[in-house]
Design an enzyme around this catalytic site. Structure first.
Site, PDB file in Angstrom:
ATOM      1  N   ASP A 111       0.680  -1.341   0.070  1.00  0.00           N
ATOM      2  CA  ASP A 111      -0.049  -0.053  -0.087  1.00  0.00           C
ATOM      3  C   ASP A 111       0.782   1.289   0.061  1.00  0.00           C
ATOM      4  OD1 ASP A 111       0.786   0.418   2.729  1.00  0.00           O
ATOM      5  OD2 ASP A 111      -1.191   0.527   3.356  1.00  0.00           O
ATOM      6  N   ASP A 128      -5.213  -6.500   7.668  1.00  0.00           N
ATOM      7  CA  ASP A 128      -3.557  -6.384   8.028  1.00  0.00           C
ATOM      8  C   ASP A 128      -3.579  -5.537   9.480  1.00  0.00           C
ATOM      9  OD1 ASP A 128      -2.668  -3.519   7.703  1.00  0.00           O
ATOM     10  OD2 ASP A 128      -4.067  -3.954   6.341  1.00  0.00           O
TER      11      ASP A 128
END
Ligand SMILES: [Zn+2]
Length: 427
Positions: free
Chosen positions: A96, A260
């Site tokens: 990300d 996550d």
């Protein structure tokens, strides 16, 4: 549900000398150090997430040194994290942008093409679109009503970048899965974002902005997105930066395919009280407070008191040695609990002292600490834990003292967390 560990170079020195508080001889940082899956001998997670902002580049420095960032981009994430080889071949490598690090800027510093290049270089299996965090959350706003101008701008920027990113990501081929990030200021605006992402062609959506939210609000957000994507049976959800790791079981009812978190690791040194956890025979989790015995020569608060003449350096070091010695003797069965507590509390007083605190408030604080520490030492949870960390370092794992102990405790927590997920039948 896949558990993805968000790494930020969380490794330890396997040859660390706890008695002398020194690194292994001629230790080379990173090269001689071990990531959680190395020191445990197995990965307690289904994948790892690496943020572009943590790796960094020439425009936006991260946590990696420049040679490390170059090596990451040359060799790919798997090799860099030593998360390669056949047994990890099916593990996810998720990327990300690390939106939190640029959240104060008016626009993300990254574009679709350079992000795709980063994911390509890192050989990521999954990559999130570039998002801009919306910090506001109003559970009652209806439709696209409510929300500050800034929240609305960020909502638009996130969707606009997601559309461009999806197009650019085609260059990475079918082995790469793009994930569209949902940002919004209310459950309904998030549902709207989810529908837009589905219309663009995304089938994997990540819900962002969850970090500061309470569990109730997270349910409202996830439930709204879940409902919005129900028209597509192949659509699924990733929970981005899920800090309420212990409550993940409640989210099984939605189409959450992955989440996550770093929170099991972080709680080891960021939580005020719950630093180490271990389930009992019945699966009930018990939380313990780590025992703070910082290095006298390295603790800023203690050093200041020495500089101003309030404390004597030698006396402080004597107290530090006495506290360590008494706790270790207790661990070996050679000392009693109250002596260990006396020595630790004696050393804790200057640690909690402040020019404005009264004697009575300090006494009160020491009393609370003593009872927390009593419970930790009395239960000796590290003796009951079978993980490689506790077996190897024993009582050192419970000491709040320097990165090698604190991160080892965090890695123990990761191992326990994985077992907890298995017990819940989530993994
Ligand atoms: Zn353990």
């Amino acid at each position: 549900m896949k558990f993805v560990f968000a790494d930020s170079m969380d490794y330890v020195d396997p040859r660390y000398d706890f008695a002398g508080d020194q690194h292994g001889e001629a230790r080379k940082p990173y090269w001689d150090d071990q990531f959680p899956h190395e020191i445990l001998g197995y990965a307690p997670y289904d994948g790892m997430l690496v943020s572009r902002a943590i790796v960094g580049d020439h425009r936006f420095p991260g946590k990696y040194t420049e040679p490390q960032a170059m090596r990451f981009r040359r060799d790919g994430a798997r090799k860099f994290l030593r998360f390669d080889g056949p047994r990890y071949a099916d593990k996810m490598i998720m990327g990300d942008c690390g939106a939190f690090s640029y959240s104060k800027m008016s626009r993300p510093p990254y574009g679709p093409d350079d992000t795709v290049e980063f994911y390509g270089d890192g050989r990521f299996t999954h990559g999130l679109s570039i998002d801009h965090i919306v910090f506001e959350f109003d559970p009652n706003a209806r439709g696209l009503a409510g929300g500050s101008q800034e929240s609305r701008d960020r909502f638009e920027i996130t969707l606009e970048l997601a559309e461009a990113f999806l197009k650019s990501s085609k260059a990475l081929g079918p082995r790469f899965t793009p994930i569209g990030v949902v940002q919004g200021w209310s459950p309904e605006s998030m549902a709207k974002a989810a529908r837009s992402l589905i219309a663009m062609g995304y089938r994997y959506l990540a819900i962002g902005g969850l970090v500061p939210l309470k569990t109730d609000a997270i349910h409202q957000a996830v439930s709204a997105v879940d409902e919005a994507i129900s028209t597509h049976s192949d659509a699924r959800i990733h929970l981005l930066g899920f800090a309420k790791a212990d409550e993940i079981g409640e989210f099984e009812r939605y189409r959450v395919a992955s989440f996550d978190t770093t929170s099991p690791l972080l709680r080891a040194f960021k939580d005020a009280r719950r630093n180490y956890y271990l389930p009992d025979r019945h699966g009930r989790m018990h939380y313990y407070t780590a025992i703070r015995i910082p290095q006298a020569l390295e603790n800023a608060k203690l050093k200041r008191q020495v500089q101003t003449g309030r404390l004597d350096q030698e006396e402080l070091e004597r107290m530090e040695r006495a506290a360590l010695g008494a706790v270790r003797a207790f661990d070996r069965g050679q000392g009693d609990l109250d002596t260990a507590l006396d020595r630790v509390i004696e050393y804790s007083r200057p640690l909690h002292w402040s020019p404005t605190a009264t004697q009575a408030s300090l006494d009160k604080r020491m009393e609370t600490l003593r009872s927390q520490y009593r419970r930790t030492l009395n239960d000796r949870p590290w003796k009951a834990c079978g993980c490689p960390i506790c077996k190897d370092v024993s009582v050192e794992v419970i000491l709040f003292r320097g990165s090698n102990r604190n991160k080892r405790r965090g890695i123990h927590n990761l191992a326990i967390y994985e077992k907890h997920l298995k017990a819940l039948d989530l993994r």
